[in-house]
Write an enzyme that holds these catalytic residues in place. Structure first.
Site, PDB file in Angstrom:
ATOM      1  N   ARG A 124       9.104 -23.567  23.880  1.00  0.00           N
ATOM      2  CA  ARG A 124       7.701 -23.986  23.927  1.00  0.00           C
ATOM      3  C   ARG A 124       7.438 -24.658  25.269  1.00  0.00           C
ATOM      4  O   ARG A 124       8.078 -25.652  25.600  1.00  0.00           O
ATOM      5  CB  ARG A 124       7.416 -24.981  22.801  1.00  0.00           C
ATOM      6  CG  ARG A 124       6.067 -25.650  22.919  1.00  0.00           C
ATOM      7  CD  ARG A 124       5.811 -26.691  21.824  1.00  0.00           C
ATOM      8  NE  ARG A 124       4.508 -27.279  22.045  1.00  0.00           N
ATOM      9  CZ  ARG A 124       4.256 -28.581  22.111  1.00  0.00           C
ATOM     10  NH1 ARG A 124       5.218 -29.475  21.925  1.00  0.00           N
ATOM     11  NH2 ARG A 124       3.038 -29.018  22.344  1.00  0.00           N
ATOM     12  N   HIS A 130      -1.679 -29.411  27.590  1.00  0.00           N
ATOM     13  CA  HIS A 130      -0.778 -30.562  27.426  1.00  0.00           C
ATOM     14  C   HIS A 130      -1.200 -31.590  28.482  1.00  0.00           C
ATOM     15  O   HIS A 130      -0.425 -31.968  29.347  1.00  0.00           O
ATOM     16  CB  HIS A 130       0.680 -30.119  27.561  1.00  0.00           C
ATOM     17  CG  HIS A 130       1.670 -31.027  26.881  1.00  0.00           C
ATOM     18  ND1 HIS A 130       2.564 -30.587  25.924  1.00  0.00           N
ATOM     19  CD2 HIS A 130       1.905 -32.355  27.010  1.00  0.00           C
ATOM     20  CE1 HIS A 130       3.316 -31.610  25.521  1.00  0.00           C
ATOM     21  NE2 HIS A 130       2.935 -32.688  26.166  1.00  0.00           N
ATOM     22  N   GLU A 144      -1.292 -32.787  20.832  1.00  0.00           N
ATOM     23  CA  GLU A 144      -1.605 -34.186  20.516  1.00  0.00           C
ATOM     24  C   GLU A 144      -2.982 -34.645  20.974  1.00  0.00           C
ATOM     25  O   GLU A 144      -3.114 -35.510  21.863  1.00  0.00           O
ATOM     26  CB  GLU A 144      -0.528 -35.109  21.112  1.00  0.00           C
ATOM     27  CG  GLU A 144       0.878 -34.786  20.653  1.00  0.00           C
ATOM     28  CD  GLU A 144       1.912 -35.824  21.057  1.00  0.00           C
ATOM     29  OE1 GLU A 144       1.589 -36.705  21.879  1.00  0.00           O
ATOM     30  OE2 GLU A 144       3.037 -35.769  20.545  1.00  0.00           O
ATOM     31  N   ASN A 190       4.380 -32.990  15.887  1.00  0.00           N
ATOM     32  CA  ASN A 190       5.302 -33.765  16.715  1.00  0.00           C
ATOM     33  C   ASN A 190       5.614 -35.038  15.955  1.00  0.00           C
ATOM     34  O   ASN A 190       4.698 -35.804  15.606  1.00  0.00           O
ATOM     35  CB  ASN A 190       4.676 -34.130  18.063  1.00  0.00           C
ATOM     36  CG  ASN A 190       4.454 -32.904  18.940  1.00  0.00           C
ATOM     37  OD1 ASN A 190       4.874 -31.799  18.599  1.00  0.00           O
ATOM     38  ND2 ASN A 190       3.797 -33.102  20.072  1.00  0.00           N
ATOM     39  N   TYR A 228       8.100 -38.470  15.847  1.00  0.00           N
ATOM     40  CA  TYR A 228       9.083 -39.345  16.486  1.00  0.00           C
ATOM     41  C   TYR A 228       9.478 -40.525  15.602  1.00  0.00           C
ATOM     42  O   TYR A 228      10.615 -40.953  15.592  1.00  0.00           O
ATOM     43  CB  TYR A 228       8.559 -39.854  17.841  1.00  0.00           C
ATOM     44  CG  TYR A 228       8.513 -38.737  18.860  1.00  0.00           C
ATOM     45  CD1 TYR A 228       9.644 -38.389  19.579  1.00  0.00           C
ATOM     46  CD2 TYR A 228       7.351 -37.987  19.058  1.00  0.00           C
ATOM     47  CE1 TYR A 228       9.639 -37.341  20.487  1.00  0.00           C
ATOM     48  CE2 TYR A 228       7.331 -36.927  19.972  1.00  0.00           C
ATOM     49  CZ  TYR A 228       8.485 -36.617  20.679  1.00  0.00           C
ATOM     50  OH  TYR A 228       8.482 -35.568  21.559  1.00  0.00           O
ATOM     51  N   GLU A 266       7.768 -30.873  18.270  1.00  0.00           N
ATOM     52  CA  GLU A 266       8.518 -31.851  19.073  1.00  0.00           C
ATOM     53  C   GLU A 266       9.226 -32.817  18.140  1.00  0.00           C
ATOM     54  O   GLU A 266       8.641 -33.299  17.166  1.00  0.00           O
ATOM     55  CB  GLU A 266       7.596 -32.703  19.974  1.00  0.00           C
ATOM     56  CG  GLU A 266       7.090 -32.001  21.188  1.00  0.00           C
ATOM     57  CD  GLU A 266       6.177 -32.894  22.049  1.00  0.00           C
ATOM     58  OE1 GLU A 266       6.372 -34.130  22.067  1.00  0.00           O
ATOM     59  OE2 GLU A 266       5.278 -32.335  22.694  1.00  0.00           O
TER      60      GLU A 266
END
Ligand code: FCB
Length: 449
Positions: A82, A126, A171, A296, A298, A357
């Protein structure tokens, strides 16, 4: 056999085992081959905006070294990569004048990947908006949504014969909140109305581009990537539950609800003190059926109600026993399974998921040309196991993309945070494989065998 290895049988043979990156974070070559300036070029060169005043002028020099980097990727054995396209490489002024050389670069990337048997998946935005569009209001201007749809259509016309999966935005929360409310990211605006408006026009641009791409190629598979973070109330007290609910709107539902319910959460004005634009018909457009939702992940948050007069937002509590990464983010792998299970039960029309991600920054030490990043391996292993746990509960997950293939420019934090499984020496541009690279290679091999 490790617990994770036992879970590998849950991953179907078609599962996308990937790595991820983005244009501004790795490419460098910011003025080369006709590229126009982006908002990040200007922001990173503005004193005080990034750690040590660092910028992406050279970054990993991937623009010149992509061939070497993609060979390393082949060695890694990933099935997918990606990456994002820099909009101002294609349209230096944001629209109209197309730059053939910019398109040529991405064509070469795609062809090299395919020759290595790696499937490309492209992110169109992005965060590097052409500066010329920012000068006309950027994401606060509805017209930018139309310019984005034209750019998306150009990309799908040029590469859609070879690239089948497209991510409109990465995002949008960061574009809206970090870019327009906190001002930590480009374009560095600090205004609640600007943030809420930008979110709306980004969502509109996502939908308009989805329609335009589908009209150009019916076989294009289209999704959007959201950064999502589940919220746990610190305890069962009513006020902490309420605070956690608000934080969930702020973190997650601000974008999920418009995309999958066609409406903004009622609590949005409570959070920002302003209303989103109320334009007839927009919400119906924004709710486009999607082929996948990119996630994504985290970390998760544990929330308590704000102490009066102290914080405008609920406060995040990290207890001392939590493991944290070099970003200060607590390591909460079970938050990922919770998120995936909750989403698939809460939103009826939600498409399959792709983890676009997941990864961690740590203070890597190079010893005799080796990087023994055991903490990163543990982080990755626990999170991939969490994906398997969600799959065991019937959640449809199509892929996992590790962030990041190599160390890179971490936005406002400059080069201070390393997320890569390939170490980059920024003085020499030498690449060194970390232990996590070898570990991931082994894992993918096992999963595919
Ligand atoms: C995400 C961004 C990505 C990278 C990681 C660490 O929010 O999409 O570019 O910075 O965080």
């Amino acid at each position: 056999m490790t617990t994770l290895e036992k879970k590998l049988k849950l991953f179907p043979p078609t599962f996308q085992w990937g790595v991820a990156s983005s244009a501004y974070q790795v490419e460098g070559a910011v003025t080369e081959d006709g590229k126009g300036p982006s908002i990040w070029d200007i922001f990173s060169h503005t004193p005080g905006k990034t750690s040590q005043g660092e910028n992406g002028d050279i970054a990993c020099d991937h623009y010149h070294r992509y061939s070497e980097d993609l060979s390393l990727m082949k060695n890694l054995g990933v099935t997918h990569y990606r990456f994002s396209v820099s909009w101002p490489r294609i349209f230096p002024d944001g629209r109209q004048r197309m730059n053939v050389k910019g398109l040529g670069f991405y064509g070469r990337m795609v062809d090299t990947l395919l020759s290595h048997n790696i499937t490309p998946i492209i992110t169109l935005y992005h965060w590097d908006l052409p500066l010329a569009l920012q000068e006309q209001g950027g994401w606060q201007n509805r017209d930018t949504a139309h310019a984005f749809a034209d750019y998306a259509e150009t990309m799908v016309s040029a590469l859609g014969d070879r690239v089948k999966q497209w991510i409109t935005h990465n995002e949008p929360w960061c574009t809206a909140y970090l870019g327009h409310f906190s001002g930590e990211h480009a374009p560095g605006i600090k205004n609640a109305q600007a943030a809420v408006d930008a979110a709306h026009y980004v969502l509109l641009s996502h939908a308009l581009s989805t329609m335009a791409m589908r009209a150009t190629r019916s076989d294009a598979k289209i999704g959007i990537t959201l950064n999502l973070s589940p919220v746990y109330p610190k305890d069962h007290s009513q006020e902490n539950q309420k605070a956690a609910g608000l934080q969930d709107v702020f973190n997650n539902r601000w974008f999920l609800d418009p995309l999958f319910k066609g409406e903004y959460p009622d609590e949005l004005p409570t959070i920002f003190g302003v209303n989103p634009p109320d334009i007839a018909g927009d919400m119906e457009i924004i709710r486009q059926p999607l082929d996948f939702l990119g996630i994504n992940y985290y970390s998760a948050q544990v929330i308590a109600a704000p102490v009066r007069d102290q914080a405008p937002w609920p406060v995040v509590h990290i207890t001392s026993k939590d493991r944290v990464t070099a970003m200060g983010w607590p390591v909460i792998p079970e938050g990922l399974s919770k998120l995936l299970v909750d989403l698939s039960t809460h939103y009826q029309d939600i498409p399959p998921f792709i983890i676009t991600e997941n990864g961690a920054a740590y203070e890597d030490v190079v010893e005799d040309g080796k990087i023994h990043d055991t903490e990163r391996i543990l982080y990755l292993s626990d999170h991939i196991a969490a994906v398997a746990d969600a799959m065991a509960q019937d959640v449809n997950i199509q892929g996992y993309y590790l962030w990041s293939f190599m160390d890179n420019f971490e936005w406002a934090l400059g080069y201070s945070k390393r997320f890569g499984i390939v170490h980059v020496n920024y003085s020499t541009q030498e690449r060194t494989l970390k232990d996590s690279f070898l570990w991931y290679r082994h894992l993918i091999k096992k999963a595919l065998s």
